[in-house]
Enzyme design. Structure first.
Site, short mmCIF file in Angstrom:
data_model
loop_
_atom_site.label_atom_id
_atom_site.label_comp_id
_atom_site.label_asym_id
_atom_site.label_seq_id
_atom_site.Cartn_x
_atom_site.Cartn_y
_atom_site.Cartn_z
N ASN B 404 8.07 22.49 -107.77
CA ASN B 404 9.13 22.30 -106.79
C ASN B 404 9.44 23.58 -106.04
OD1 ASN B 404 11.36 21.56 -105.32
ND2 ASN B 404 12.46 20.64 -107.01
N ASP B 405 10.14 24.49 -106.68
CA ASP B 405 10.59 25.70 -105.98
C ASP B 405 9.44 26.55 -105.45
OD1 ASP B 405 13.28 25.08 -106.37
OD2 ASP B 405 13.26 25.96 -108.36
#
Lengths: 99, 480
Positions: B404-405
């Site tokens: 994700n990040d």
């Protein structure tokens, strides 16, 4: 004793430099095995644990030594074995790629 | 002092051991020699132990054998049984064992000196140098022990991986450190009475045990690569301190090697997140009330394109180049074999398959590499971030699996974003992006990922393993 301490610091500083030199060359792919391998090496404190437990008596210092041996051996045996397990997997791929 | 190596034989063996530790470490610089390097290190350990036993000469083997058998059995069972996805927590636990052992050795040395040694009248119980190194050993060792246990519990999910912020923790930690320092100084300079000295030792031990907990508990799950690296370094330094206590150079050298290794990995991890070590340790990242967009959830998103496995498979089918971006979600779902199966299938259809590894993907340095090695993904296909970033723009499909990040474009575009400046995998440059994720819940940074809203992004909401297996099934069916 202060002399011995100073010699110890010499050794420590030089060993740190050797460590930095070698470890910066280790590829990221091997960082997890590096960590678990280094982890096993830190179990070298087992040497101290053996010295602490040598009398085998039920004195407090010996019993503390016994506990230290157990902890350190978990660290050493577990660390080296699991690193070997990982590195074996990396090795297998090498053979396959060569085919 | 008990540990001063006496004979030339013993000293020579210690030298051989120290050299082999270094040679073993050097073996790890190449995949080809890595396994041999590890075996050389274990040989070095054996030599160090044998040298110590020779040095002791006469000793009672009872506790030594008992300890080695018990510890060896536990270590072996854990090492053989542990799943590759659980390596980070296992390393955390072993770190704790190493630190704990060092602290126990130092306590044992103190107890022996204070209560059990034959006393000569007028001679100090402990020399000042010994007092300093022993206390240091207790301090680092105890802190490593509890810090590692907390890291283990967080990684295992037995306590929340979210940062747990104790009010006033900086002051509290400062007091704990100052308190330990003050007591150590008093211990070294003034203490003469054995029972008082033992009490002071236990107080320092207690303070550092608490400090270990406080230092790790505010750190969020995805910062774990930094914490594990740092604890790794501490466990080495603890062994080093024990080496100073016993005037044993092998301990000092090997401890320093581990200390250096942990520090370098810590530095690499911090750089990969564009954050300073101080920020990781004291920031409580992801839980700060001031974090913009903190606690983002599905409501913060505009329309996203949700695809079925069948539709996603069709996209993959028409691709000629695919880059897979694995993240922690892959480890959680144990999806490393499924991802390999998909990769093989695509390769059979003449698709160029690569894997892009972000340095902090997963929960420890190199975590993804080990998982993909386990499922036999050829390492020629694994690419580091800097190497692969320019290739995304010429890639048909990027498959993001549980990351994700590390693929959030806000890191390079939005200067207000808390992760602004963090180097990311620029997957949004590819023609299409398929994101396999269970939901729109945020990563550890607690922020929205605008990638999910992009026109070229398709969301495949499912557990990583199920989604990958679904894709494999669809592709097989289409191929007939």
């Amino acid at each position: 004793m202060t002399g011995a301490l100073l010699v110890g610091i010499y050794v420590f500083v030089l060993a740190m430099f050797v460590g930095f030199e070698i470890i910066t060359k280790i590829p990221p792919t091997l960082h997890t095995p590096l960590m678990s391998g280094a982890n096993a090496v830190s179990g070298v404190t087992i040497v101290g644990a053996i010295i602490a437990a040598q009398s085998g008596s039920t004195s407090i210092s010996s019993l503390l030594g016994l506990a230290a041996i157990i902890f350190a051996t978990v660290n050493v045996v577990g660390g080296f074995l699991v690193t070997d397990r990982m590195l074996k997997m990396f090795g297998q791929k090498k053979k396959k790629a060569a085919k | 002092m008990t540990g001063v190596a006496s004979s030339n034989l013993v000293l020579t063996l210690y030298l051989v051991s120290a050299v082999l530790f270094i040679v073993g470490l050097k073996g790890l610089t190449r995949i080809r020699t890595a396994r041999r390097g590890n075996i050389i290190s274990s040989l070095a350990m054996l030599i160090a132990i044998v040298a110590t036993l020779i040095d002791l000469g006469t000793f009672s083997p009872t506790w030594i054998i008992a300890g080695v058998v018990i510890g060896g059995a536990i270590g072996a069972i854990v090492a053989v049984r542990v799943q590759m996805t659980a390596i980070p927590e296992m390393v955390a636990l072993f770190n704790g064992c190493g630190g704990g052992a060092s602290a126990l050795v130092a306590l044992s040395v103190i107890w022996f000196a204070l209560f059990e040694k034959q006393q000569d009248a007028g001679v100090a119980l402990l020399s000042k140098a010994d007092a300093v190194t022993t206390m240091l050993s207790v301090f680092i060792g105890a802190l490593t022990l509890t810090g590692s246990v907390v890291a283990f519990l967080k990684l295992r999910g037995w306590i929340s991986g979210q940062p747990i912020l104790i009010p006033g923790r900086h002051v509290l930690n400062g007091l704990l450190i100052l308190g330990s320092l003050g007591i150590t100084a008093y211990f070294v300079m003034n203490a003469t009475d054995p029972s008082q000295m033992s009490l002071l030792t236990l107080v320092v031990c207690g303070l550092s045990l608490v400090l270990g907990i406080f230092l790790v508990i505010p750190i969020g799950g995805a910062d774990m690569p930094v914490v594990i690296s740092l604890l790794n370094s501490y466990s080495g330094l603890a062994a080093c301190a024990t080496g100073f206590v016993l005037s044993n150079n092998v301990l000092i050298i090997s401890g320093a090697l581990v200390g250096a290794s942990g520090l370098i990995l810590t530095q690499i991890m911090c750089k990969a997140m564009n954050r300073s070590l101080a920020n990781v340790l004291f920031g409580g990242f992801g839980a700060e009330e001031t974090t913009p967009g903190g606690g983002a959830d599905a409501r913060d998103y505009g329309p996203v394109r949700s695809y079925s496995a069948e539709e996603a498979a069709m996209v993959l089918e028409s691709a000629s180049s695919v880059i897979v971006v694995p993240g922690y979600g892959l480890a959680v779902a144990q999806a490393q074999h499924a991802v390999r199966e998909l990769g093989d299938l695509l390769e059979k259809q003449d698709v160029d398959v690569k894997y892009a590894i972000h340095p902090v993907a997963g929960r420890m340095p190199g975590h993804m590499n080990v998982l993909l090695a386990e499922s036999d993904v050829p390492y020629e296909q694994l690419h580091e971030m800097d190497q692969i970033n320019p290739e995304f723009r010429n890639t048909d499909v990027v498959l993001v699996v549980g990351a994700n990040d590390v693929v959030n474009p806000a890191a390079s575009k939005d200067s207000a974003s808390p992760i602004y400046g963090m180097p990311i995998l620029e997957v949004h440059n590819a023609s299409s992006v398929i994101v396999i994720k269970r939901s729109l819940s945020p990563g550890f940074a607690g922020i929205k990922n605008e990638l999910f809203e992009y026109d070229n992004t398709m969301m495949l909401f499912d557990d990583a393993k199920k989604a990958l297996q679904g894709l494999v099934a669809e592709l097989k069916e289409a191929a007939g």
